[in-house]
Design a protein around this motif. Structure first.
Motif, PDB file in Angstrom:
ATOM      1  N   LEU A   6       0.707  -1.184  -0.440  1.00 33.66           N
ATOM      2  CA  LEU A   6      -0.034  -0.062  -0.198  1.00 33.66           C
ATOM      3  C   LEU A   6       0.507   1.311   0.201  1.00 33.66           C
ATOM      4  N   ILE A   7       0.987   2.199  -1.155  1.00 36.40           N
ATOM      5  CA  ILE A   7       1.286   2.946  -0.956  1.00 36.40           C
ATOM      6  C   ILE A   7       0.516   4.705  -0.970  1.00 36.40           C
ATOM      7  N   LEU A   8      -0.629   4.894  -0.641  1.00 35.65           N
ATOM      8  CA  LEU A   8      -0.945   5.734  -0.427  1.00 35.65           C
ATOM      9  C   LEU A   8      -3.030   5.187  -0.349  1.00 35.65           C
ATOM     10  N   SER A   9      -3.353   5.832   0.855  1.00 38.22           N
ATOM     11  CA  SER A   9      -4.834   5.267   0.851  1.00 38.22           C
ATOM     12  C   SER A   9      -5.356   7.282   1.635  1.00 38.22           C
ATOM     13  N   SER A  10      -7.087   6.614   2.251  1.00 36.51           N
ATOM     14  CA  SER A  10      -7.392   7.851   2.563  1.00 36.51           C
ATOM     15  C   SER A  10      -7.029   7.653   4.291  1.00 36.51           C
ATOM     16  N   PRO A  11      -6.700   8.809   5.091  1.00 35.33           N
ATOM     17  CA  PRO A  11      -6.730  10.187   4.143  1.00 35.33           C
ATOM     18  C   PRO A  11      -6.325  10.934   3.962  1.00 35.33           C
ATOM     19  N   LEU A  12      -4.407   9.904   3.731  1.00 34.00           N
ATOM     20  CA  LEU A  12      -3.485  10.818   3.021  1.00 34.00           C
ATOM     21  C   LEU A  12      -4.053  11.523   1.960  1.00 34.00           C
ATOM     22  N   LEU A  13      -4.864  10.134   1.496  1.00 32.25           N
ATOM     23  CA  LEU A  13      -5.396  11.367  -0.229  1.00 32.25           C
ATOM     24  C   LEU A  13      -5.545  12.037  -0.103  1.00 32.25           C
ATOM     25  N   GLU A  14      -6.342  12.372   0.495  1.00 35.20           N
ATOM     26  CA  GLU A  14      -7.734  13.532   0.716  1.00 35.20           C
ATOM     27  C   GLU A  14      -6.214  14.822   0.973  1.00 35.20           C
ATOM     28  N   ILE A  15      -5.488  14.608   1.760  1.00 35.66           N
ATOM     29  CA  ILE A  15      -4.462  15.881   1.685  1.00 35.66           C
ATOM     30  C   ILE A  15      -3.272  15.822   0.876  1.00 35.66           C
ATOM     31  N   VAL A  16      -3.541  15.217  -0.083  1.00 34.38           N
ATOM     32  CA  VAL A  16      -2.731  15.022  -0.875  1.00 34.38           C
ATOM     33  C   VAL A  16      -3.001  15.712  -2.713  1.00 34.38           C
ATOM     34  N   VAL A  17      -5.636  15.471  -2.847  1.00 36.91           N
ATOM     35  CA  VAL A  17      -5.136  16.175  -3.691  1.00 36.91           C
ATOM     36  C   VAL A  17      -5.655  17.572  -3.040  1.00 36.91           C
ATOM     37  N   SER A  18      -5.644  18.189  -1.895  1.00 42.09           N
ATOM     38  CA  SER A  18      -5.430  19.424  -1.174  1.00 42.09           C
ATOM     39  C   SER A  18      -4.393  19.723  -1.696  1.00 42.09           C
ATOM     40  N   ARG A  19      -3.072  19.430  -1.822  1.00 46.67           N
ATOM     41  CA  ARG A  19      -2.094  20.355  -1.655  1.00 46.67           C
ATOM     42  C   ARG A  19      -2.161  20.140  -2.922  1.00 46.67           C
ATOM     43  N   LEU A  20      -2.318  19.739  -3.866  1.00 49.26           N
ATOM     44  CA  LEU A  20      -2.158  19.969  -5.138  1.00 49.26           C
ATOM     45  C   LEU A  20      -3.126  20.806  -5.814  1.00 49.26           C
ATOM     46  N   ALA A  21      -4.341  20.434  -5.100  1.00 53.97           N
ATOM     47  CA  ALA A  21      -5.185  21.813  -5.729  1.00 53.97           C
ATOM     48  C   ALA A  21      -4.925  23.123  -5.266  1.00 53.97           C
ATOM     49  N   GLN A  22      -4.042  23.831  -3.712  1.00 55.97           N
ATOM     50  CA  GLN A  22      -3.980  24.608  -3.512  1.00 55.97           C
ATOM     51  C   GLN A  22      -2.622  24.871  -4.337  1.00 55.97           C
ATOM     52  N   GLU A  23      -1.310  24.192  -4.463  1.00 58.18           N
ATOM     53  CA  GLU A  23      -0.805  24.454  -6.117  1.00 58.18           C
ATOM     54  C   GLU A  23      -1.159  25.367  -6.827  1.00 58.18           C
ATOM     55  N   LEU A  24      -1.773  24.664  -7.660  1.00 56.65           N
ATOM     56  CA  LEU A  24      -3.504  25.148  -8.809  1.00 56.65           C
ATOM     57  C   LEU A  24      -2.923  26.380  -8.682  1.00 56.65           C
ATOM     58  N   ILE A  25      -4.029  26.828  -7.685  1.00 54.81           N
ATOM     59  CA  ILE A  25      -4.293  28.187  -7.365  1.00 54.81           C
ATOM     60  C   ILE A  25      -3.225  29.092  -6.350  1.00 54.81           C
ATOM     61  N   GLU A  26      -2.420  28.868  -6.323  1.00 55.43           N
ATOM     62  CA  GLU A  26      -1.401  29.638  -6.249  1.00 55.43           C
ATOM     63  C   GLU A  26      -0.190  30.033  -7.605  1.00 55.43           C
ATOM     64  N   LYS A  27      -0.651  28.943  -8.270  1.00 56.83           N
ATOM     65  CA  LYS A  27      -0.027  29.056  -9.683  1.00 56.83           C
ATOM     66  C   LYS A  27      -1.311  29.547 -10.513  1.00 56.83           C
ATOM     67  N   HIS A  28      -2.217  29.496 -10.598  1.00 60.10           N
ATOM     68  CA  HIS A  28      -3.177  29.701 -11.415  1.00 60.10           C
ATOM     69  C   HIS A  28      -4.215  31.010 -11.133  1.00 60.10           C
TER      70      HIS A  28
END
Length: 179
Positions: A6-28
């Motif tokens: 197992l390399i990724l599952s909830s709740p860590l997956l939700e944190i990854v999605v949130s972090r990536l969305a924040q990176e997109l907002i920062e740039k776009h």
């Protein structure tokens, strides 16, 4: 013997999605000239998650489409059995837009190359960025690198990454390294 890790599952997956969305907002920022394109077949589930997180955070809808690159693959005519295409749904023009191409797993880079070719049917984007949930390092056939990465995984050729989404009927969101 097939081993699974197992390399990724909830709740860590939700944190990854949130972090990536924040990176997109920062740039776009407000996504005025930016659209999301989820790559069929499995990248659409990740793109949906990113899109929902962006919509929730920004308070407005970010344009999201699905792109199928089946007929643009370089192995399309080399297979014994015919490939079955998936749905392409791009309800916007990508001409002069910034496109975030989204997939669940980046391995050889061949599907990304095919998606870049398939995208040209919808216009010429100003810029294309790549977001992947899992970057399988050491497996690249083409010089393609993601701009946004959920997790990097060192793999060998005999291993594969299995992504289970609840949207596909899995009991929980889980990402496995199988080999």
């Amino acid at each position: 013997m097939n081993q699974q890790r197992l390399i990724l599952s909830s709740p860590l997956l939700e944190i990854v999605v949130s972090r990536l969305a924040q990176e997109l907002i920062e740039k776009h920022q407000n996504f005025a000239d930016t659209v999301l394109l989820g790559m069929q077949p499995r990248g659409i589930y990740f793109a949906d998650r990113i899109g929902r997180e962006l919509n929730r955070t920004l308070g407005h809808d970010v344009p999201l489409g699905y792109l199928d690159a089946t007929f643009y693959r370089d192995d399309f005519r080399r297979r014994d059995s015919p490939l079955r295409p998936n749905t392409t749904h791009v309800p916007f023009v990508i001409e002069n837009k910034r496109v975030i191409l989204i997939d669940d797993v980046l391995a050889t880079g061949r599907m990304v190359r095919a998606a870049l070719d398939a995208m040209t049917a919808f216009g010429r984007p100003r810029k294309v960025e790549l977001m992947v949930l899992i970057d399988r390092r050491y497996n690249r056939d083409l010089p393609i690198k993601p701009d946004y990465t959920g997790k990097r995984v060192n793999t060998i050729e005999s291993q594969r990454v299995l992504v289970e989404w609840t949207e596909q009927g899995a009991e929980a969101d889980r990402i496995w390294l199988v080999g």
